[in-house]
Scaffold this active site. Structure first.
Site, PDB file in Angstrom:
ATOM      1  N   HIS A  29       0.800  -1.228   0.000  1.00  0.00           N
ATOM      2  CA  HIS A  29       0.000   0.000   0.000  1.00  0.00           C
ATOM      3  C   HIS A  29       0.831   1.275   0.000  1.00  0.00           C
ATOM      4  CE1 HIS A  29      -4.416   1.157   1.153  1.00  0.00           C
ATOM      5  NE2 HIS A  29      -4.026   1.691   0.026  1.00  0.00           N
ATOM      6  N   ASP A  45      -9.734   0.095   4.359  1.00  0.00           N
ATOM      7  CA  ASP A  45      -8.569  -0.547   4.969  1.00  0.00           C
ATOM      8  C   ASP A  45      -8.895  -0.952   6.406  1.00  0.00           C
ATOM      9  OD1 ASP A  45      -5.853  -1.210   5.651  1.00  0.00           O
ATOM     10  OD2 ASP A  45      -5.142   0.372   4.312  1.00  0.00           O
ATOM     11  N   HIS A  95      -6.476  -0.817   8.369  1.00  0.00           N
ATOM     12  CA  HIS A  95      -5.442   0.009   8.992  1.00  0.00           C
ATOM     13  C   HIS A  95      -5.567   1.472   8.576  1.00  0.00           C
ATOM     14  CE1 HIS A  95      -3.804  -4.113   8.269  1.00  0.00           C
ATOM     15  NE2 HIS A  95      -3.453  -4.003   9.547  1.00  0.00           N
ATOM     16  N   ASP A 138      -2.763   3.482   8.056  1.00  0.00           N
ATOM     17  CA  ASP A 138      -1.617   3.837   7.203  1.00  0.00           C
ATOM     18  C   ASP A 138      -1.237   5.313   7.371  1.00  0.00           C
ATOM     19  OD1 ASP A 138      -1.729   1.197   6.446  1.00  0.00           O
ATOM     20  OD2 ASP A 138      -2.583   1.576   4.459  1.00  0.00           O
ATOM     21  N   HIS A 183       4.409   0.735   4.060  1.00  0.00           N
ATOM     22  CA  HIS A 183       2.984   0.568   3.712  1.00  0.00           C
ATOM     23  C   HIS A 183       2.061   1.034   4.837  1.00  0.00           C
ATOM     24  CE1 HIS A 183       2.099  -3.818   5.319  1.00  0.00           C
ATOM     25  NE2 HIS A 183       2.815  -3.132   6.171  1.00  0.00           N
ATOM     26  N   ASP A 201      -7.463  -1.471   0.122  1.00  0.00           N
ATOM     27  CA  ASP A 201      -6.555  -2.469   0.687  1.00  0.00           C
ATOM     28  C   ASP A 201      -7.384  -3.735   0.895  1.00  0.00           C
ATOM     29  OD1 ASP A 201      -5.064  -4.056   2.515  1.00  0.00           O
ATOM     30  OD2 ASP A 201      -4.074  -2.288   3.338  1.00  0.00           O
ATOM     31  N   ASP A 224      -7.189  -6.017   2.711  1.00  0.00           N
ATOM     32  CA  ASP A 224      -7.385  -6.445   4.101  1.00  0.00           C
ATOM     33  C   ASP A 224      -8.560  -5.748   4.786  1.00  0.00           C
ATOM     34  OD1 ASP A 224      -6.463  -4.019   5.324  1.00  0.00           O
ATOM     35  OD2 ASP A 224      -4.402  -4.750   5.376  1.00  0.00           O
ATOM     36  N   GLU A 270      -2.218  -4.983  -1.702  1.00  0.00           N
ATOM     37  CA  GLU A 270      -1.938  -5.868  -0.549  1.00  0.00           C
ATOM     38  C   GLU A 270      -2.403  -7.305  -0.741  1.00  0.00           C
ATOM     39  OE1 GLU A 270      -0.074  -5.319   2.194  1.00  0.00           O
ATOM     40  OE2 GLU A 270       0.307  -3.168   1.946  1.00  0.00           O
TER      41      GLU A 270
HETATM   42  N1  LIG Z   1      -1.071  -1.245   4.218  1.00  0.00           N
HETATM   43  C1  LIG Z   1      -1.030  -2.032   5.283  1.00  0.00           C
HETATM   44  N2  LIG Z   1      -1.384  -3.287   5.213  1.00  0.00           N
HETATM   45  N3  LIG Z   1      -0.594  -1.494   6.407  1.00  0.00           N
HETATM   46  C2  LIG Z   1      -0.429  -2.206   7.642  1.00  0.00           C
HETATM   47  C3  LIG Z   1       0.222  -1.350   8.668  1.00  0.00           C
HETATM   48  C4  LIG Z   1       0.356  -2.080   9.978  1.00  0.00           C
HETATM   49  C5  LIG Z   1       0.942  -1.226  11.097  1.00  0.00           C
HETATM   50  N4  LIG Z   1       0.091  -0.144  11.451  1.00  0.00           N
HETATM   51  C6  LIG Z   1       2.330  -0.730  10.715  1.00  0.00           C
HETATM   52  O1  LIG Z   1       2.479   0.454  10.517  1.00  0.00           O
HETATM   53  O2  LIG Z   1       3.246  -1.486  10.602  1.00  0.00           O
HETATM   54 MN   LIG Z   2      -3.313  -0.269   3.762  1.00  0.00          MN
HETATM   55 MN   LIG Z   3      -4.334  -2.713   5.659  1.00  0.00          MN
END
Ligand SMILES: NC(=[NH2+])NCCC[C@H](N)C(=O)O
Ligand SMILES: [Mn+2]
Ligand SMILES: [Mn+2]
Length: 335
Positions: A131, A158, A160, A162, A175, A262, A264, A307
């Site tokens: 991402h 998402d 998350h 990010d 990411h 994303d 996820d 992702e």
């Molecule tokens: N694009 C993603 N899947 N991001 C996941 C980030 C997970 C976590 N917050 C990190 O900064 O490591």
């Molecule tokens: Mn993401």
């Molecule tokens: Mn994510």
């Protein structure tokens, strides 16, 4: 095999006519799903932003699942531009945030691509890849819009946020950082890709599907007043209400919306082949409805699908799901 492409070959050569409709009529937004688009696909086989390897194979997986053919079957003109050049991980030293300069170079090339597509009235579709590429894809769309005096709305689907800067991130994985950079924070090599920056204003940004934020991200969302719909909001209010609000936020005062999806954000029971799975995500039906609502809105200027990790997938199920969701986002009708 598909050749890696240079920035020059990635440029969009032909001008695109004004929006057409499969019905042959002009304009009617009530029939937005019938709009025929010029879709420009590009792959970003990059996993430099993640610690777990494998999302660099996402573009191949989605191509094998027939992404271009599916969108063509909906009546769109689809051109696959191949892949953006991504440096080989083994040729680089270090890990985590040390990959930021290499990622920024990939993002710069990607931003040039999405800007040139949007300038010509086309729709960029970016197949990831981790991402961190969002720092480039969105920056390019924002640049093209800024040239017409318009702001960009951003819907970030998402688990998350990010929202890290290199300083706030515990993992160092880039990411986890694209949104902060799109808001103009963090490292100028990533944050400076939109001209004039920042790519997106906080008021035009909205998250959908959140369920895993790190403490600095929680603090930032509260302090900056960023609009964010968590899985709890979807549980309580339903996907339709949440998505309508998200579109309202991202379209108000903007020239259109980029959707950064994303994989996820979907529940790992349905989408197991993702880099950083988090239980409790959107159902298959919620994910389709979100895409259908986006298609109905006619507000989408471009989209990232990122992702996807084929190493963790079952028989390409997640990539096939992604392509199915793209069909919904690009106007698939059941009847
Ligand atoms: N694009 C993603 N899947 N991001 C996941 C980030 C997970 C976590 N917050 C990190 O900064 O490591
Ligand atoms: Mn993401
Ligand atoms: Mn994510």
């Amino acid at each position: 095999m598909r050749q890696p492409m240079s920035a020059a070959t990635l440029s969009v050569a032909h001008p695109t006519p004004r929006p057409r409709h499969a019905s042959g009529e002009a304009g009617a937004s009530a029939d937005a799903r019938r709009r025929v688009r010029d879709v420009h696909v590009v792959g970003v086989p990059m996993d430099l932003g993640a610690s777990r390897r494998g999302v660099d194979m996402g573009p191949s997986a989605m191509r094998l699942a027939g992404v271009a053919e599916r969108l063509r079957a909906l009546g769109h003109a689809v051109e696959d531009h191949g892949n953006v050049r991504v440096p080989d991980r083994t040729s680089l030293t270090g890990s985590g945030r040390e990959f930021l300069p290499a990622i920024a170079q990939v993002c710069e090339e990607l931003a040039a691509f999405t800007a040139s597509v949007v300038r010509r009235g086309g729709t960029p579709l970016i197949l990831g890849g981790d991402h961190s590429l969002g720092a480039g894809s969105v920056a390019g769309v924002a640049t093209a819009l800024a040239e017409r005096g318009e702001a960009l709305g951003l819907i970030w689907l998402d688990a998350h946020g990010d929202l890290h800067t290199p300083e706030s991130s515990a993992s160092g994985n880039v990411h986890g950082m694209p949104v902060a950079h799109l808001l103009g924070l963090g490292d100028p090599r990533l944050a400076g890709l939109a001209k004039p920056g920042p790519a997106v204003k906080a008021e035009h940004l909205v998250f959908v599907g959140l369920r895993d934020l790190d403490p600095p991200e929680q603090a930032f969302i509260r302090q900056a007043g960023i609009r964010a719909f968590t899985m709890r909001d979807i549980d309580e209010r339903g996907l339709r209400a949440v998505m309508s609000d998200a579109l309202e936020i991202a379209t108000r005062g903007t020239g259109g919306v980029h959707v950064s999806c994303d994989a996820d954000w979907i529940d790992p029971a349905e989408a197991p082949g993702v880099g950083t799975p988090v239980r409790g995500g959107a159902t298959l039906r919620e994910a389709h409805l979100a895409m259908e609502i986006l298609a109905d809105s006619d507000a989408m200027l471009g989209m990232d699908l990122v992702e996807i990790n084929p190493i963790l997938d079952r028989r390409n199920h997640t990539a096939e799901l992604a392509v199915d969701l793209l069909a919904s986002a690009f106007g698939r009708r059941i009847i």
